[in-house]
Design an enzyme around this catalytic site. Structure first.
Site, PDB file in Angstrom:
ATOM      1  N   GLU A 159      -3.229   6.838   8.976  1.00  0.00           N
ATOM      2  CA  GLU A 159      -2.348   7.960   8.639  1.00  0.00           C
ATOM      3  C   GLU A 159      -3.478   9.472   8.588  1.00  0.00           C
ATOM      4  O   GLU A 159      -4.441   9.156   7.942  1.00  0.00           O
ATOM      5  CB  GLU A 159      -1.614   8.020   7.302  1.00  0.00           C
ATOM      6  N   LYS A 180       2.694   4.421   1.120  1.00  0.00           N
ATOM      7  CA  LYS A 180       3.310   5.105   2.471  1.00  0.00           C
ATOM      8  C   LYS A 180       2.958   6.537   2.679  1.00  0.00           C
ATOM      9  O   LYS A 180       3.445   7.239   1.787  1.00  0.00           O
ATOM     10  CB  LYS A 180       4.769   4.697   2.509  1.00  0.00           C
ATOM     11  N   ARG A 220       1.895   8.961  17.163  1.00  0.00           N
ATOM     12  CA  ARG A 220       2.721   7.705  17.234  1.00  0.00           C
ATOM     13  C   ARG A 220       3.551   8.270  18.474  1.00  0.00           C
ATOM     14  O   ARG A 220       4.368   7.415  18.977  1.00  0.00           O
ATOM     15  CB  ARG A 220       3.589   7.713  15.969  1.00  0.00           C
ATOM     16  N   ARG A 274       0.963   9.643  11.669  1.00  0.00           N
ATOM     17  CA  ARG A 274       0.831   8.473  11.942  1.00  0.00           C
ATOM     18  C   ARG A 274      -0.367   8.375  13.150  1.00  0.00           C
ATOM     19  O   ARG A 274       0.080   9.305  14.037  1.00  0.00           O
ATOM     20  CB  ARG A 274       1.854   7.455  12.238  1.00  0.00           C
ATOM     21  N   LYS A 320       9.103  -0.495   4.960  1.00  0.00           N
ATOM     22  CA  LYS A 320       8.900   0.887   4.273  1.00  0.00           C
ATOM     23  C   LYS A 320       9.950   0.709   2.925  1.00  0.00           C
ATOM     24  O   LYS A 320      11.197   0.344   3.000  1.00  0.00           O
ATOM     25  CB  LYS A 320       9.592   2.086   5.178  1.00  0.00           C
ATOM     26  N   GLU A 370       0.899  -1.243   0.062  1.00  0.00           N
ATOM     27  CA  GLU A 370      -0.012  -0.031   0.007  1.00  0.00           C
ATOM     28  C   GLU A 370       0.855   1.275   0.101  1.00  0.00           C
ATOM     29  O   GLU A 370       2.024   1.213   0.072  1.00  0.00           O
ATOM     30  CB  GLU A 370      -0.918  -0.048   1.074  1.00  0.00           C
TER      31      GLU A 370
END
Lengths: 531, 336
Positions: free
Chosen positions: A277, A229, A249, A234, A400, A227
């Site tokens: 996100e 980024k 986060r 976050r 990532k 998916e």
């Protein structure tokens, strides 16, 4: 405070992980319980109430030491840590007495908050005159906050697990959320079986490593979910007991900053926790990060801004479903539940499923990744389909796969010394590009060089200073660095008219001279392409 | 008419027009007066050198076959229209301040100095002068040294602990001066002192010129650490992280330097321990030394010159920074 000082000295005296964890675990099983609780609070970034501002502390210390304000400031610029600077400037203590336990001191400080200045000054001066060495430094740290002592959250969790015989993941979960030593006890926070008391408690975030191998080495594409980024904040959205909570986060509660999510408690069932996100969003696409940034610093949001940069949660994962912690289920199963949950939501609820990017071979996925900037994404996320939602950063299941950064060669024109570990080294630089004969500053950067390179450049800066503006030195334009960055935006606040996202020094280009540096036109071309 | 200054700064260093000589020049000159043997003060290539007699063996070792005259402390020597003399600076053995008198006006160049007697170097003596050119490596009030005896106890405590933990302590120190000072502070009841070659060489030079120093054992490729139970190792900072250190087995590292006063630098050096012990004057030392000269004018060099000059101006001195290249090599200053 002697025990706490001994703990601090043990942690500070080594760069190795295991002795640190051992010292902390020992302290957490032997210190009085209120001190343990406070230590956990301090090391996880929870600050006591401020008994004095840093401005007051500087003034008081200067007066007591008989030093002018500017000299306190100059000293601070060199030492790089205010608590340490003041501890070193003040006259030697009269007796080096201890004055009680850590929590005694914190209780005293809490009682001082809000008192008139003369009372606070007298109390702080009294403490300074008695506390010696490390104790005095730690006392200053307690007032100024920001206890960074080389104990990460992970290490503290490990030490707590060792001290109490619990699982690390269990401890990590207990430490999350909005507690302070005033609202809980050691027993309640760490030991009790009744954890449900806090309905706002988030789960520890699962974090990914950067992909450091060829993607085909990850195995068959079927095992993986891809998916975008996204380039936002976050966040974890919690709906429990008909109330919603939004965590960052960094474990900051952002509920009030993003009032659009208030509707979620009307549409999501109780006992729902979504990892996603937060983006500024319009017309089915993210707005530039700069738009979201306008909202980050604000506790309350004016209507105009709400309309200009409305927030959206792109949902990645489902951690709690119907009140059940489902983090141990395979990702594919959690994702299926997340899809069912989000598909049922009306468009007025600002939650969208972060789209899956199906792929059958790694080459096609690489092509998709190359278009990430068009989506205002930073690259791709790869998640193993059968992976659990791990606590913290674990290698192997989540990766990532970011885009290669943009870059430009730039000339260093100003330098400033760093702080903390980098005190006394020139590490903070301002860079310029060429515009005809002129050099136009366009970004600062602080990271990317080795300690050795910073050492070299520091010597050079000292010998090639043209002019000083306080702590900043203007240097002869000589050295060229490749500046890497993740994004570029138009910015009327900057002289160059542009602002970069995550600029850092990728390389020191010893092979280039000022004449080889990039130009303002090149930057403008990048802005037109990617801005 | 204003007189020409006794000393000026040229592109080669501090220059005395009346005597046609330089002090600690950074480029080759005809006649160089040297305060002490550290690399940023004693550089090669000059035609003639003048130093204290105590400083001479180190200069020959470091600069090779130079033409060197020497003088004891306090002896007055006429050079052209100037009268010069060397006076103890307390920095390292043989280190000197240089007094220059021209037509009744006295200037003094401090070189590097410290005011606390270290038991090894000839202790610092203030020199009365009209203009004092002082170093200020540690010219900020955050630099205040603890007494040498306390630091010695701390270092010996670290040695004892290392032995209990089954580790060999490796203490980093500059090869000339600091290493020998530490050698004298180490409690040899605990075990032998092993040395890296760079430190052994300098130590041996000082021994041969009659400075009494405790025994040391040079580490050679054949040395087995196990044969020297309880030993401590003295090594220059450059040896840290090298293959040479890898052969020492389980170690714990410490640095002895004034910079270790600052936590940020302590952590950056990556050693396990830092001991703030310096051969430069601390803040109270600098202020006391300057007051003792009776100087009206103070030129400050090498260190936090802007801050220190401003401080001195506020204290009533006619003070200003003087741009020199001493301590320009801050990596070396890191080991001061």
């Amino acid at each position: 405070m002697k025990h706490f000082a001994a703990l601090y000295t043990a942690i500070d005296g080594t760069t190795r992980t295991n002795p640190k964890v051992e010292a902390l675990a020992h302290y957490l099983s032997t210190a009085p319980e209120p001190d343990r609780l406070w230590t956990v609070a301090l090391f996880s970034g929870r600050r006591p109430k401020r008994a004095a501002t840093t401005t007051e502390l500087r003034r008081w210390a200067g007066e007591i030491a008989g030093l002018p304000d500017w000299l306190v400031e100059d000293s601070y610029a060199v030492v790089g840590d205010l608590a340490e600077t003041l501890a070193l400037l003040l006259p030697d203590s009269e007796d080096g007495t201890d004055g009680g336990t850590l929590s005694d001191w914190l209780t005293r400080l809490a009682a001082l908050a809000g008192q008139p200045e003369d009372i606070r000054r007298a109390a702080v001066a009294e403490a300074w005159s008695h506390l010696g060495g490390t104790e005095r430094f730690l006392f200053n740290k307690l007032i100024t906050g920001g206890f960074r002592v080389g104990i990460s959250r992970k290490l503290m969790t490990r030490a707590l697990a060792r001290a109490t015989g619990q699982e690390e993941a269990e401890i990590a979960l207990r430490l999350m959320g909005d507690w302070t030593p005033a609202t809980t006890t050691w027993d309640q926070l760490i030991l009790s079986n009744d954890m449900d008391a806090d309905t706002a408690r988030p789960y520890p975030f699962c974090l990914a490593h950067g992909l450091d191998m060829a993607p085909q080495d990850l195995g068959p594409p079927d095992d993986w979910h891809a998916e975008w980024k996204w380039d936002g904040i976050r966040g974890q959205l919690i709906v429990r007991s008909r109330q919603h909570h939004l965590w960052s986060r960094g474990e900051e509660l952002m509920t009030d900053r993003f009032p659009e999510f208030a509707v979620t408690s009307d549409f999501l069932p109780d006992g729902t926790v979504i990892d996603g996100e937060v983006l500024a969003w319009a017309d089915n696409a993210p707005l530039p990060f700069a738009d979201l940034q306008k909202r980050i610093g604000r506790k309350t949001v004016p209507k105009k801004l709400l309309a200009e940069a409305p927030a959206m949660l792109l949902a990645y994962d489902l951690l709690e479903d119907g009140g059940q912690d489902i983090r141990a289920l395979p990702f594919a199963g959690r994702r299926a539940r997340l899809e069912r949950l989000t598909v049922a939501l009306p468009d007025t609820v600002p939650i969208r499923l972060s789209p899956a990017l199906p792929f059958t071979d790694w080459k096609t996925l690489a092509d998709t990744r190359a278009t990430a900037r068009d989506q205002r994404a930073e690259g791709l996320m790869l998640k193993r389909a059968d992976s659990a939602y791990a606590t913290g950063r674990k290698r192997g299941d989540w990766w990532k796969w970011k885009l290669d950064p943009l870059s430009i060669d730039a000339v260093m024109i100003y330098a400033q010394a760093g702080h903390g570990r980098r005190a006394n080294l020139y590490t903070d630089f301002t860079f310029a590009v060429r515009d005809g004969e002129a050099l136009v500053p366009f970004t600062k950067a602080y990271s990317g060089l080795t300690d050795e390179e910073f050492g070299q450049i520091t010597q050079w800066v000292r010998q090639n200073t043209l002019q000083r503006f306080g702590p900043v030195r203007q240097v002869t334009p000589t050295h060229v660095f490749e500046i890497a960055f993740e994004g570029i935006q138009a910015s009327p606040r900057h002289k160059s008219g542009i602002a970069l996202r995550f600029p850092r020094m990728a390389r020191w280009r010893h092979d280039k001279t000022v004449a080889d540096a990039g130009t303002l036109d090149e930057l403008k071309a990048l802005l037109a392409l990617y801005g | 008419m204003t007189r020409a200054p006794v000393l000026t700064v040229t592109d080669r260093g501090l220059f005395c027009p009346a005597g046609d000589f330089h002090i600690d020049p950074w480029h080759p000159v005809d006649r160089a007066l040297i305060t002490h043997g550290h690399a940023d003060h004693a550089r090669p290539g000059s035609a003639r050198y003048l130093s204290t007699d105590l400083c001479a063996p180190v200069l020959f070792h470091r600069l090779g076959n130079i033409t060197l005259e020497t003088a004891p402390y306090d002896r007055q020597i006429a050079i052209g229209g100037a009268t010069v003399s060397f006076h103890p600076a307390g920095h390292v053995p043989g280190s000197a301040q240089i007094r220059v008198e021209v037509g009744g006006e006295v200037w003094c160049v401090s070189g590097d100095y410290k005011t606390e007697a270290d038991g090894l170097s000839t202790p610092f003596e203030p020199v009365g002068c009209h203009t004092f050119i002082t170093e200020c490596t540690f010219g900020l009030p955050v630099f205040r040294w603890r007494p040498q005896a306390e630091l010695a106890a701390e270092i010996n405590g670290w040695w004892r602990q290392a032995r209990a933990d089954g580790q060999t302590p490796v203490l980093g120190a500059y090869a000339l001066g600091k290493a020998q000072r530490l050698l004298c502070l180490l409690d040899r009841q605990r075990g032998p002192v092993l040395t890296h070659g760079a430190i052994e060489t300098t130590t041996e030079i000082l021994r041969q010129q009659g400075i009494p120093l405790p025994p040391t054992i040079l580490i050679t490729p054949d040395t087995k650490i196990a044969d020297h139970p309880g030993a401590i190792v003295l090594a220059p900072p450059s040896a840290f992280g090298s293959a040479w250190m890898g052969r020492l087995g389980p170690i714990t590292t410490g640095f002895a330097s004034g910079w270790m006063q600052l936590r940020g630098i302590r952590r950056r050096r990556g050693g396990d321990r830092g001991f703030a012990i310096s051969d430069h004057a601390d803040w109270p030392g600098l202020n006391a030394a300057i007051a003792a000269t009776g100087a009206e004018r103070v030129l400050v060099t090498h260190g936090y010159t802007d801050s220190f000059a401003r401080w001195l101006t506020e204290q009533g001195y006619d003070a200003a920074p003087l741009e020199t290249r001493y301590g320009g090599d801050e990596a070396e200053a890191d080991a001061s």
